[in-house]
Design a protein around this motif. Structure first.
Motif, PDB file in Angstrom:
ATOM      1  N   ASP A 101     -13.444   1.722  -3.007  1.00  9.59           N
ATOM      2  CA  ASP A 101     -12.326   2.606  -3.328  1.00  9.59           C
ATOM      3  C   ASP A 101     -10.980   2.052  -2.877  1.00  9.59           C
ATOM      4  N   LYS A 102     -10.990   0.965  -2.091  1.00  6.02           N
ATOM      5  CA  LYS A 102      -9.754   0.312  -1.670  1.00  6.02           C
ATOM      6  C   LYS A 102      -9.433  -0.921  -2.525  1.00  6.02           C
ATOM      7  N   HIS A 122       0.822  -1.203   0.000  1.00  5.65           N
ATOM      8  CA  HIS A 122       0.000   0.000   0.000  1.00  5.65           C
ATOM      9  C   HIS A 122       0.858   1.256   0.000  1.00  5.65           C
ATOM     10  N   GLU A 144      -3.843   4.832   1.375  1.00  7.88           N
ATOM     11  CA  GLU A 144      -5.016   4.057   1.795  1.00  7.88           C
ATOM     12  C   GLU A 144      -5.758   3.455   0.609  1.00  7.88           C
ATOM     13  N   THR A 145      -5.695   4.114  -0.531  1.00  3.98           N
ATOM     14  CA  THR A 145      -6.444   3.634  -1.704  1.00  3.98           C
ATOM     15  C   THR A 145      -5.543   3.217  -2.863  1.00  3.98           C
ATOM     16  N   TYR A 166     -11.443  -3.631  -2.904  1.00  2.00           N
ATOM     17  CA  TYR A 166     -12.004  -4.874  -2.384  1.00  2.00           C
ATOM     18  C   TYR A 166     -13.361  -5.155  -3.019  1.00  2.00           C
TER      19      TYR A 166
END
Length: 218
Positions: A196-197, A108, A111-112, A199
């Motif tokens: 937005d991540k 990462h 965060e996104t 998933y």
């Protein structure tokens, strides 16, 4: 890429999928792993119908008989660590084939934002083999692409099959133009979107964490 979506037909797979998604059931790690394994068995069975068979003569205690047997050389490669239960399910039905293992994880940046790191590969030569890539969650498709690009450095398979439990449609769309045109995807269910991540929604959460416990985030 040809997609075989088992959820389009009612079967016991729907029960296994419901249990691995259900927050009141999925935290039973043994049950979660076993359900992933069972879905892998069913997907492996369906995939086996696409392989090449040849007739061989075998001896029974009473007579000889001709049997149609798989004559493709098959290699199953799972993406560590979440792919292990799925890999085991596939091997329950393809018990004579070779196995490869590769690590691919999200590093990462924010965060996104993330990139895919591949750090470990143990594989046979894949030239002219049937390659089965086992990854329970096909989200963005980036891990599978990075895995495939690493694997073809050790041989070019004649066929590529992806076995996954749940996929997001954007991930499937991403891979369609990047993997060989004849690639086939065998999937338990397809969900419509990613958050937005990156998933899968509704998805089931982190398959690796549910199977083996939460990991430290990088």
């Amino acid at each position: 890429m040809k997609v075989h979506n088992l959820s389009e037909t009612n079967s016991v797979v729907n029960h296994f999928l419901a249990e691995i998604r259900n927050v009141n059931i999925q935290n039973d790690r043994m049950r979660f792993r076993r359900n992933i394994e069972r879905i892998g068995e069913i997907l492996a069975y369906e995939m086996s119908k696409s392989l090449h068979f040849s007739s061989e003569e075998i001896q029974t205690p009473l007579s000889e008989i001709k049997a149609n047997l798989i004559d493709d050389k098959v290699v199953v490669c799972s993406i560590l660590r979440a792919g292990v239960p799925l890999h085991n399910g596939i091997l329950n039905y393809f018990d004579w084939v070779d196995s490869s293992f590769i690590s691919a994880y999200r590093y990462h940046i924010s965060e996104t934002e993330f990139e895919i790191n591949v750090e470990y590969l143990a594989s046979q030569n894949l030239d002219n083999k049937v390659l089965i890539l086992a990854d329970p969650m096909l989200a963005t498709g980036q891990s599978l692409l990075a895995t495939f690009e690493a694997l073809i450095k050790v041989g070019l398979p004649k066929e590529v099959h992806i076995i996954s439990v749940i996929a997001a449609q954007p991930g499937i769309d991403f891979l369609k133009d990047k993997l060989p045109q004849e690639t086939q995807l065998w999937i338990g269910a397809i969900d419509e979107k990613l958050n937005d991540k990156g998933y899968i929604v509704p998805g089931l959460g982190d398959a690796g964490d549910l199977a083996y416990g939460e990991k430290l985030q990088k």
